[in-house]
Design an enzyme around this catalytic site. Structure first.
Site, mmCIF file in Angstrom:
data_model
loop_
_atom_site.group_PDB
_atom_site.id
_atom_site.type_symbol
_atom_site.label_atom_id
_atom_site.label_comp_id
_atom_site.label_asym_id
_atom_site.label_seq_id
_atom_site.Cartn_x
_atom_site.Cartn_y
_atom_site.Cartn_z
ATOM 1 N N GLY A 39 0.831 -1.205 0.000
ATOM 2 C CA GLY A 39 0.000 0.000 0.000
ATOM 3 C C GLY A 39 0.862 1.250 0.000
ATOM 4 N N ALA A 91 0.572 -1.122 15.335
ATOM 5 C CA ALA A 91 1.019 -1.968 16.448
ATOM 6 C C ALA A 91 0.617 -1.346 17.782
ATOM 7 C CB ALA A 91 2.528 -2.176 16.385
ATOM 8 N N ASN A 132 8.553 -7.916 17.457
ATOM 9 C CA ASN A 132 9.035 -9.114 16.785
ATOM 10 C C ASN A 132 10.252 -8.709 15.952
ATOM 11 O OD1 ASN A 132 9.512 -11.183 14.859
ATOM 12 N ND2 ASN A 132 7.392 -11.850 14.933
ATOM 13 N N LYS A 188 12.108 -10.196 13.956
ATOM 14 C CA LYS A 188 12.164 -10.742 12.599
ATOM 15 C C LYS A 188 11.306 -9.915 11.644
ATOM 16 C CE LYS A 188 12.062 -15.210 10.221
ATOM 17 N NZ LYS A 188 11.816 -16.662 10.389
ATOM 18 N N LYS A 214 6.782 1.771 19.364
ATOM 19 C CA LYS A 214 6.721 2.849 18.380
ATOM 20 C C LYS A 214 6.772 2.211 16.994
ATOM 21 C CE LYS A 214 9.414 6.017 21.314
ATOM 22 N NZ LYS A 214 10.646 6.849 21.397
ATOM 23 N N GLU A 250 7.957 3.451 8.825
ATOM 24 C CA GLU A 250 8.315 4.683 8.128
ATOM 25 C C GLU A 250 9.665 5.233 8.565
ATOM 26 O OE1 GLU A 250 4.170 6.766 7.050
ATOM 27 O OE2 GLU A 250 4.183 5.715 8.949
#
Length: 743
Positions: free
Chosen positions: A244, A514, A636, A638, A706, A710
């Site tokens: 997106g 998140a 996470n 990964k 956080k 971006e």
């Protein structure tokens, strides 16, 4: 409440198998009974009006069902020009097929619907439309000095703060000064999945709408307002989104087209856009920026000026926070920031990964590099010397800021101390070698979000929220949060998203998912936990009979006493003993504005880059990147690392390749395809190291997270540009950096 500790583990994506086996379905892949196909006809002119549409020949083709245009589209709420979607800027949003006026090249002017896609495409190619053209303006360069200061019409836009100190006087008195212009052209999102909508027509005129979007609820609100539908009449579903980057934040016109055709024809309709049509809406705007920096003898910033001018459409005032970062990233008491728009005959620009910051920080960080050389300082030392411990724009402390640690850890990993500061001083064979670095900063925000959890008698937990998944790892992160707070194995948790029947959540953008949805899932699990404790206390001989909620924890499928783990009840048995088939709870999470408004909330990063440039050919390779990121709690490592890897690739793409070229004679983008709109391939990508600097923050949200989608991109384009100067001694101030700028 739990010590299972799934949060923070480097776990593989729970949706990975579905994606690699093809089980994951995207908007244009849902095959529903009786499906027909729509193909969009685009305007070849940039400005004017339609004078005639002759659809007789097309309608005579066997299998063509209808040609929709402004001549036969029912008005409905289309006349309501006050409509706004969730992320709309100020002004009047574009209305597809609203009237005969042409506002921009490739504007959708008709929809041909037929039994097959191939027939619809052919029919669209022979549809006869005549136009009357008028003079258009598409060149931002002609608008210098004509810009205007926008209002506050867009959610998230913060006008630049008023000047502080005496920036004009201090700049004139500065020991070292630079005054330069920085430019990047138009860029388009180009996600792999093109925009498509499948509108399934159901009995009674209801619709199931499978849409390519970053916000199912936003798409639902859009079609409800325009077509006068209730929530029950229009369910929007978006389980997977193939990229997106901001292009799916606003509903795009294929959604309107598909729903219009389905309601009018009383048939299920699919409308998919072509790659060329993907260039007909939304883009990172062409932007002109000037940065003036002055320093004192000791290298401290004496004055900072930053002004930006970028394009918007004639019908909306699209805004970005371009210059504000310059007033808070470094310590400077004399700052002047300016931001203006210029109206052109183009479609409204749209948020594109790290909107505003990707533009503004490119200019600022290249200017900081220039200033470091002018002041005779190492670029890293110059930034450390002007480190800001407080946000001077807001006059507030940071909730947390580990940027200094990003600098040190990133530099150590990269080997910055091996850098010879003199330009053109480092070589490897016939290759000029350059080291560059830059800084990034992005908002750490939380939005209102909801979640629902349901635990069945067989111990399976279902978690639902209307958020989206655009490849960021949302399915996985939310599964981890739920498993953590209810002490269940990951395989016992099924996280479901992308359905307007689920609890409300914001569009997936801004790096807030998140924090927002994760907190909602946490709250819902805790609410369910309290219900389970009460049910457990009703069980015969319950060892938890007198326990309070703070006295218990969920671990390994059990509810047990914290201080006496042997006193436990199996969670599955609690539901079974209750006589219910399932136990449910829901919750909404809101940001703690009273607490948060006392602080400046941001994630930070430091990027270090090595480039190698063939001295004779001018070919440029980014051979090493180290990106050190401080973004609170890493849910996470990964999936987070994957996010930053993608960000670095995009930063490289922005620096060296991406540019949509406008032919101003025709007001049309000429490279509107994948062949000529260049993006990196695997051969362009070399070593990328991602470091996560430890950072704790109990102010940003209860999870301490956080966003990273971006901030990981920020600083990359500037660091590459700075490395190019170090390698060649040639300062490039206009992106992308192609061979002609180096030779």
């Amino acid at each position: 409440m739990s010590n299972t500790n799934y949060i923070g583990k480097a776990l593989s994506r729970v949706d990975g198998p579905a994606k690699v086996t093809g089980a994951a379905k995207y908007a244009a892949e849902f095959n529903v009974p009786g499906l027909v196909y729509g193909y969009v006809v685009s305007s070849p002119v940039a400005k004017g009006k339609i004078t005639k549409i002759d659809a007789a020949e097309v309608l005579a083709l066997p299998g063509v069902l209808q040609v929709f245009s402004h001549e036969n589209v029912p008005m409905l709420a289309l006349l309501d020009r006050s409509y706004k979607d969730d992320v709309a800027p100020g002004g009047s949003p574009f209305r597809p097929l609203h009237d005969a006026e042409i506002k921009f090249s490739q504007q959708p002017v008709a929809l041909v619907v037929a039994d097959t896609f191939e027939l619809a495409r052919y029919a669209a190619s022979v549809l006869k439309i005549e136009y009357e053209t008028v003079a258009h303006e598409t060149d931002l360069e002609t608008k210098r000095g004509e810009g205007f200061e926008p209002g506050t019409g867009k959610t998230g836009f913060v006008p630049p703060p008023p000047p502080r100190g005496n920036p004009d006087k201090e700049f004139e008195n500065a020991v070292h000064r630079i005054d330069q212009e920085y430019v990047h052209g138009t860029q388009h999102h180009n996600p792999m999945e093109m925009f498509g909508t499948t509108a399934e027509y159901l009995d009674g005129g209801k619709l199931n709408v499978y849409d390519k979007t970053q916000g199912a609820l936003n798409s639902q609100r859009y079609i409800r307002q325009i077509f006068g539908l209730s929530k029950d009449d229009a369910r929007v579903i978006s389980k997977y989104t193939g990229g997106g980057f901001g292009s799916g934040l606003r509903p795009q016109y294929q959604l309107f087209m598909a729903v219009l055709a389905a309601l009018e024809l009383k048939k299920s309709v699919r409308v998919s856009l072509t790659r060329q049509q993907m260039f007909s809406f939304g883009h990172r705007p062409h932007t002109l920026q000037t940065v003036k920096l002055g320093t004192n003898a000791d290298g401290s910033l004496a004055a900072l000026h930053h002004h930006a001018l970028h394009e918007t459409s004639r019908f909306e005032d699209y805004t970005e926070n371009v210059v504000n970062w310059s007033g808070m990233l470094y310590q400077c008491d004399n700052v002047k920031l300016g931001y203006q728009l210029a109206k052109l005959d183009v479609y409204t620009p749209q948020d594109m990964r790290a909107p505003g910051a990707a533009t503004g920080l490119f200019a600022l960080e290249v200017a900081m590099d220039e200033m470091a050389y002018a002041a005779g300082l190492d670029p890293l030392e110059f930034r450390l010397r002007n480190y800001a411990d407080r946000d001077q724009n807001l006059d507030k402390p940071f909730s947390s800021k580990k940027l200094r640690e990003c600098y040190h850890e990133g530099a150590a990993k990269f080997g910055w101390e091996e850098r010879n500061p003199a330009p053109r001083s480092m070589r490897q064979g016939n290759m000029l070698v350059g080291y560059g670095m830059a800084t990034g900063v992005w908002d750490a925000s939380q939005q209102k979000a909801g979640a629902k959890v349901s635990l069945s008698a067989d111990g399976k937990l279902t978690v639902q929220s209307a958020t989206n998944e655009i490849g960021t790892g949302t399915y996985t992160i939310m599964t981890q949060v739920a498993a953590e707070y209810l002490g269940l194995p990951l395989e016992a948790v099924d996280f479901q998203l992308g359905d307007t029947d689920f609890p409300a959540a914001p569009v997936q953008g801004g790096s807030w998912t998140a924090a927002s949805v994760g907190t909602a899932v946490k709250n819902a699990c805790e609410a369910l936990g309290e219900k389970l404790l009460k049910l457990a206390q009703q069980m015969e001989g319950s060892p938890l009979k007198d326990a309070k909620f703070e006295d218990v924890e969920f671990v390994n499928g059990q509810l047990r006493l914290r201080l006496d783990p042997g006193q436990a009840v199996v969670v599955r048995d609690i539901v079974q003993a209750s006589g219910e088939t399932k136990v449910e709870a829901d919750a909404t999470a809101m940001p703690n504005l009273i607490k948060q408004k006392q602080y400046s909330l941001h994630a930070h990063n430091a990027v270090f880059v090595e480039v190698q440039i063939d001295e004779e050919l001018g070919t440029l390779h980014v051979t090493r990147v180290v990106n050190a990121v401080a973004a609170g709690r890493i849910m996470n490592p990964k999936t987070a690392r994957s996010q930053v890897l993608g960000s670095v690739v995009w930063g490289l793409s922005m620096a060296l390749m991406e540019e949509t070229v406008m032919d101003h004679q025709f007001g049309r983008y000429v490279n509107h395809n994948y062949a000529e709109y260049h993006i990196p391939v695997c051969a362009d990508i070399h070593d990328i190291d991602v470091l996560f600097v430890e950072e704790e923050d109990d102010i940003v949200n209860p999870l301490g997270v956080k966003g990273i989608g971006e901030v990981g991109m920020l600083g990359v384009a500037a660091a590459i540009t700075n490395a190019v100067y170090h390698a060649t001694g040639k300062r490039i101030r206009e992106l992308p950096i192609m061979i002609d700028k180096l030779l």
